[in-house]
Design an enzyme around this catalytic site. Structure first.
Site, mmCIF file in Angstrom:
data_model
loop_
_atom_site.group_PDB
_atom_site.id
_atom_site.type_symbol
_atom_site.label_atom_id
_atom_site.label_comp_id
_atom_site.label_asym_id
_atom_site.label_seq_id
_atom_site.Cartn_x
_atom_site.Cartn_y
_atom_site.Cartn_z
ATOM 1 N N LYS A 67 3.884 24.920 7.289
ATOM 2 C CA LYS A 67 5.211 24.755 7.902
ATOM 3 C C LYS A 67 5.533 23.289 8.209
ATOM 4 O O LYS A 67 6.656 22.830 7.996
ATOM 5 C CB LYS A 67 5.308 25.584 9.181
ATOM 6 C CG LYS A 67 5.195 27.077 8.935
ATOM 7 C CD LYS A 67 5.299 27.856 10.250
ATOM 8 C CE LYS A 67 5.112 29.339 10.019
ATOM 9 N NZ LYS A 67 5.309 30.132 11.258
ATOM 10 N N ASP A 103 11.696 31.314 12.809
ATOM 11 C CA ASP A 103 10.724 31.758 13.805
ATOM 12 C C ASP A 103 11.324 31.821 15.212
ATOM 13 O O ASP A 103 11.030 32.737 15.978
ATOM 14 C CB ASP A 103 9.508 30.824 13.830
ATOM 15 C CG ASP A 103 8.560 31.064 12.667
ATOM 16 O OD1 ASP A 103 8.551 32.186 12.122
ATOM 17 O OD2 ASP A 103 7.814 30.131 12.310
#
Length: 283
Positions: A67, A103
């Site tokens: 990420k 997220d």
């Protein structure tokens, strides 16, 4: 056929293909979309992303440890990725890949589903401040948390994240915990505890916090989703806390990602059913 996938290193544990393919089937789109998983090392990620569009990919998800690599390496970032400093969803457009972060959205939806509220006016304790913990701590600070306490074993990581939160959410009270005794004390005092470290991904992993770190009236959320209950959640539950695993976060971040890639609202109910069957079995 439009290809979709989740990339990680390792990637064996992921349930993303289970939920996405269930939704694709339920929507009658199996002749148009398929979702797979691919093991991609961090040093190969950017070169691999550049090749995906020519291979028929419409988008990909990213998990540990990719990420932050994507955040640092992609030229185009959506506001969600810029805000949280990490990319978990890549959309392939005519103008090149665009990094998003779903997220933050996913964890807010999951908290609301599990506990009936998100983070507003809460004292929040975040255990583990790597990629996932960083995003969660920032999300909490930006969405009404009263205080955010950061706990990790890496002093530099804590200091960097505390400084970033102070810059982006200057009204939120931020504290840092390195020593275990202080972590236990601050964890017990918190309204909401979010476990964001990788500890618990192996079934026999111990709880990072002892029983005295938890109490009645607390909400404890573990981002790990592969088991119905991690050891830490079991310890917290026995102390009277409300507990939830990360399955809801996985579900809702994935649903948002599918909409970004396709413009189509996924079948969230089919995704949830497939995930619950994979984790809980046929109850």
């Amino acid at each position: 056929m439009n290809k979709l996938a989740v990339l990680g290193h390792p990637i064996g544990h992921t349930l993303s293909p289970v939920m996405h393919n269930a939704s694709i089937q339920a929507l009658g789109l199996a002749d148009q979309y398929e979702y797979d998983k691919l093991d991609v090392a961090p040093d190969a990620l950017l070169e691999r992303l550049s090749r995906f569009p020519s291979e028929g990919y419409a988008g990909v998800n990213l998990t540990i440890p990719l990420k932050e690599v994507a955040f640092q390496g992609l030229e185009k970032l959506d506001e969600s990725a810029r805000t949280l400093g990490a990319v978990n969803t890549v959309e392939f457009t005519d103008d090149g890949p665009v990094g998003h972060n779903t997220d933050g959205y996913g964890v807010l939806k999951a908290l609301e589903e599990a506990f009936g509220k998100t983070v507003e006016n809460d004292s929040v304790f975040v255990l583990g401040c790597g990629g996932a913990g960083r995003a969660v701590a920032l999300m909490a600070a930006l969405n009404g948390a009263k205080t955010v306490t950061l706990a990790d074993v890496d002093a530099e990581r804590l200091a960097n994240l505390a400084a970033e939160i102070a810059e982006k959410a200057p009204t939120v009270d931020i504290s840092q915990c390195l020593e275990k005794a202080e972590q236990v004390e601050k964890c017990r005092a918190a309204d909401l505890v979010i476990q964001a470290s990788p500890v618990g991904m192996k079934k026999d992993d111990p709880s990072l916090m002892p029983p005295e770190a938890f109490r009645e009236g607390q909400r404890v959320f573990d981002l790990i989703y592969m088991y119905p209950e991690t050891t830490l959640l079991g310890v917290a539950r026995k102390q009277g806390a409300q507990v939830a695993n990360g399955l809801g976060m996985l579900l809702h971040q994935g649903a948002r990602a599918f909409k970004i890639w396709t413009g189509i609202q996924p079948d969230v109910a089919a995704m949830r059913t497939a995930l619950e069957l994979a984790v809980y079995g046929d109850r």
